[in-house]
Design an enzyme around this catalytic site. Structure first.
Site, PDB file in Angstrom:
ATOM      1  N   ARG A  27      41.989   8.536  -8.278  1.00 24.22           N
ATOM      2  CA  ARG A  27      40.581   8.793  -8.659  1.00 24.22           C
ATOM      3  C   ARG A  27      40.225  10.265  -8.507  1.00 24.22           C
ATOM      4  O   ARG A  27      39.172  10.701  -8.957  1.00 24.22           O
ATOM      5  CB  ARG A  27      39.659   7.939  -7.781  1.00 24.22           C
ATOM      6  CG  ARG A  27      39.917   6.441  -7.890  1.00 24.22           C
ATOM      7  CD  ARG A  27      39.319   5.687  -6.722  1.00 24.22           C
ATOM      8  NE  ARG A  27      37.897   5.526  -6.859  1.00 24.22           N
ATOM      9  CZ  ARG A  27      37.287   4.514  -7.464  1.00 24.22           C
ATOM     10  NH1 ARG A  27      38.017   3.562  -7.993  1.00 24.22           N
ATOM     11  NH2 ARG A  27      35.986   4.427  -7.567  1.00 24.22           N
ATOM     12  N   LYS A 483      32.134   0.812 -33.460  1.00 25.41           N
ATOM     13  CA  LYS A 483      32.470  -0.138 -32.384  1.00 25.41           C
ATOM     14  C   LYS A 483      32.544  -1.550 -32.931  1.00 25.41           C
ATOM     15  O   LYS A 483      33.486  -2.292 -32.665  1.00 25.41           O
ATOM     16  CB  LYS A 483      31.405  -0.080 -31.272  1.00 25.41           C
ATOM     17  CG  LYS A 483      31.474   1.091 -30.338  1.00 25.41           C
ATOM     18  CD  LYS A 483      32.470   0.941 -29.221  1.00 25.41           C
ATOM     19  CE  LYS A 483      33.762   1.642 -29.453  1.00 25.41           C
ATOM     20  NZ  LYS A 483      33.850   2.983 -29.935  1.00 25.41           N
ATOM     21  N   GLU A 486      35.530  -2.060 -35.554  1.00 23.94           N
ATOM     22  CA  GLU A 486      36.915  -1.892 -35.089  1.00 23.94           C
ATOM     23  C   GLU A 486      37.361  -3.009 -34.140  1.00 23.94           C
ATOM     24  O   GLU A 486      38.555  -3.221 -33.961  1.00 23.94           O
ATOM     25  CB  GLU A 486      37.126  -0.538 -34.443  1.00 23.94           C
ATOM     26  CG  GLU A 486      36.450  -0.332 -33.101  1.00 23.94           C
ATOM     27  CD  GLU A 486      36.850   1.006 -32.471  1.00 23.94           C
ATOM     28  OE1 GLU A 486      37.993   1.439 -32.638  1.00 23.94           O
ATOM     29  OE2 GLU A 486      35.996   1.602 -31.808  1.00 23.94           O
TER      30      GLU A 486
END
Ligand code: AGP
Length: 606
Positions: A27, A483, A486
């Protein structure tokens, strides 16, 4: 992103805390620390830099407690020094924190006025003293935390232990993920299941707004209203995967839910949260003198660039030329001397974007790239790299990378505006304040997905869907259409709402859902007129807006009610409903959400 771990153990926990922190190193961090309860007293060890520095410290100054918390810090408020490293503590309570406490200044001023002394620059320390103050008022540890949580504003996760309490740990989640691990006579806490993999694979994920009171015998979980709730325990596969789906069905769902946390960390990388101003890295070009910005990218990344065009032109008063890379690489665009060319790419490997970068570099442009993979080819060939801190994005449909790209571009627009004097310090602070409030608003939006599931049921029956928007909502309409198409394979098109009359209105009938992205800004009334044209032809309007019902003078099939935020930040916030609409529609359609047909996560060929 910061990492949180906690252990209620049967043996000394220091070594296991550090091992768990090591699994969160992916992270990114710049300091680390742990604290334990020893014979009723809170004891702490912290170190700047990598975990090995903390381990060295523990070799000479070991901790013996069986109850402890640990933290890897990615500096947001205050420099990455030992003094600012977590855990933060008073004699009574110790806290580790991931995320941003937006109202920490007000809390700190109030607590200092009440006699509390702070010794770090962090927002986290306000939480420590707030809980301490409640304890001094006679509350139990649980009641002190419950009271303190009511005063905190922002997107955060907390791990808390108390002096004199060897069998107690409290955790809270508001925007940044937290997982509880169940052991045999032991209990664990971690930012994700990866940290807990060495100890257990039985995980309970806290939901948005949850807080948990943990003992070695188990955990009691409460929702944001303090009502006791049950959350399911799941078997985690984190031990085998570096990245796991958490308690989500798809990586895309997990990545949508990670946005409050990763946007916080990306913004913090480009801001001085204490002064509330932008702190932008040196690009090797005098921002006060650039006379044009060129932006090029593909797909979703291109739509992020298109939002930035509006921002840079409005805030910094600099003209922006933008084009999809697959076109720009061939049209031999003339470029200004000493211009800035910005390339946006999640993968940093997209062939068309890389080719356009090379064209611009060969024509004397200063190259800055906004990438999610710092070691990528596009990053390596840039003069300046502006990383998004989204973490690995596995779903092919880009979500958290997109909003992190917008976060960086928003800070770039402000930085250019300040360099050119087109905005003053007060305007900068106002814009930055709007951005830092976003993670909280996004966390609120993703808390209840029911409205989006209902819309998805209807959309799944459509053959064609239209998305409309004006101003910075126009690129969000384009991105929303991308969005949907697809991952659900339903044909969708995004349009500038003002273009409706120039052709697309011929498509409208009762079978065509029209999704309108329209914050109540200075263009809202014009968009209402477009909606009336659609409604008059039977179009089914799904409105995404913060406008009150009385302002909406036409029939709607659905209204996604949005919180009021600054006009500057609406593109980041309004992207979230379009992501959730696409996701839930794809789930209804039964498509492969994370790996849609014909698509690749990175298009490294033409
Ligand atoms: C986004 O949902 C798509 N998967 C796609 O348009 C993507 O944004 C485009 O291929 C660019 O990829 P990059 O950001 O890695 O350059």
């Amino acid at each position: 992103m910061c990492g949180i771990v906690g252990i209620l153990g049967k043996t000394p926990v220091a070594t296991n805390l550090v091992d768990a922190l090591r699994r969160l190193e992916y992270r990114g961090y710049d300091s680390a620390g742990i604290a334990t309860v020893e014979s009723g007293t809170l004891v702490r060890r912290r170190a700047e830099g990598k975990l090995r520095n903390l381990e060295k410290r523990l070799l000479t100054e070991p901790l013996e407690g069986h109850t402890g918390i640990g933290h890897t810090r990615w500096a947001t408020h205050g420099r990455p020094t030992e003094r600012n490293a977590h855990p933060h503590m008073t004699a009574e309570v110790s806290v580790v924190h991931n995320g941003i406490i937006e109202n920490f200044r007000e809390l700190r001023a109030d607590l200092e006025a009440k006699g509390h002394t702070f010794d770090s620059d962090t927002d986290t320390e306000a939480v420590v003293h707030l809980i301490t103050h409640e304890l001094h008022a006679g509350k139990s540890p649980v009641e002190a935390v419950r009271a303190a949580l009511q005063h905190l504003q922002g997107a955060f996760a907390l791990g808390i232990i108390f002096a004199g309490e060897d069998d107690l740990m409290i955790a809270a989640r508001q925007g940044s993920p937290l997982a509880i691990g169940h052991g045999t006579g032991e209990m664990y806490l971690g930012s994700d299941a990866i940290a807990l993999a060495p100890f257990t694979d039985v995980i309970t994920y806290l939901e948005e707004g949850d807080w948990a009171v943990m003992h070695r015998s188990g955990a009691e979980i409460f929702d944001k209203d303090g009502v006791r709730v049950d959350r399911p325990s799941v078997k985690s596969v984190a031990s085998s995967l570096l990245v796991d789906k958490g308690n989500h069905r798809h990586f895309m769902a997990k990545e949508i839910h990670e946005q409050p946390e990763v946007i916080s960390h990306t913004l913090a990388n480009y801001m001085d949260m204490v002064s509330g101003s932008v702190r932008f890295p040196e690009l090797g070009i005098d921002l006060s003198k650039i006379n044009r910005v060129t932006i090029s990218a593909c797909g979703t990344a291109y739509y992020a660039g298109l939002v930035a065009k509006y921002w840079i032109e409005k805030v910094a008063r600099v003209p922006v030329e933008i084009d999809v890379a697959s076109e720009m690489r061939y049209r031999e665009a003339p470029l200004p001397a000493d211009g800035l060319a910005v390339f946006v790419s999640q993968s940093g490997e997209t062939a068309d974007t890389l080719a356009t970068l090379r064209y611009c570099k060969a024509n004397g442009q200063r190259i800055a790239s906004i990438v999610n993979v710092r070691t990528s080819t596009i990053a390596r060939e840039s003069h300046a790299v502006l990383p998004t801190l989204a973490g690995p994005e596995i779903g092919v449909a880009s979500t958290k990378a997109f909003t992190c790209q917008l976060s960086v571009l928003a800070c770039l627009a402000i930085a250019i505006g300040r360099a050119r004097g087109s905005i003053n310090a007060a305007q900068e602070i106002e814009l930055v304040k709007g951005l830092t409030e976003l993670p909280r608003h996004i966390a609120g939006l993703i808390r209840n997905e029911q409205p989006f599931i209902a819309i998805a049921q209807e959309l799944s029956k459509a053959r064609d869907v239209l998305y409309l928007g004006r101003g910075t909502s126009y690129p969000i309409a384009l991105e929303g259409a991308l969005k949907l198409k697809e991952i659900s394979y339903i044909h969708a098109e995004g349009y500038a709402a003002g273009e409706l009359k120039h052709g697309p209105i011929a498509l409208i009938d009762e079978n065509v859902p029209v999704i309108v992205v329209a914050p109540e800004d200075d263009l809202f009334d014009k968009t209402i007129s477009n909606m009336q044209e659609v409604a008059a032809r039977g179009g089914q309007i799904i409105l995404i807006s913060d406008a009150p019902a009385e302002k909406i003078s036409c029939k709607l099939a659905a209204h996604i009610h949005m919180p009021k935020v600054s006009a500057f930040t609406t593109p980041l916030l309004y992207a979230i409903p379009t992501q959730l609409i696409a996701y839930h529609t794809a789930v209804v359609m039964g498509t492969d959400v994370d790996q849609p047909r014909n698509l690749a996560k990175s298009v490294t060929v033409e």
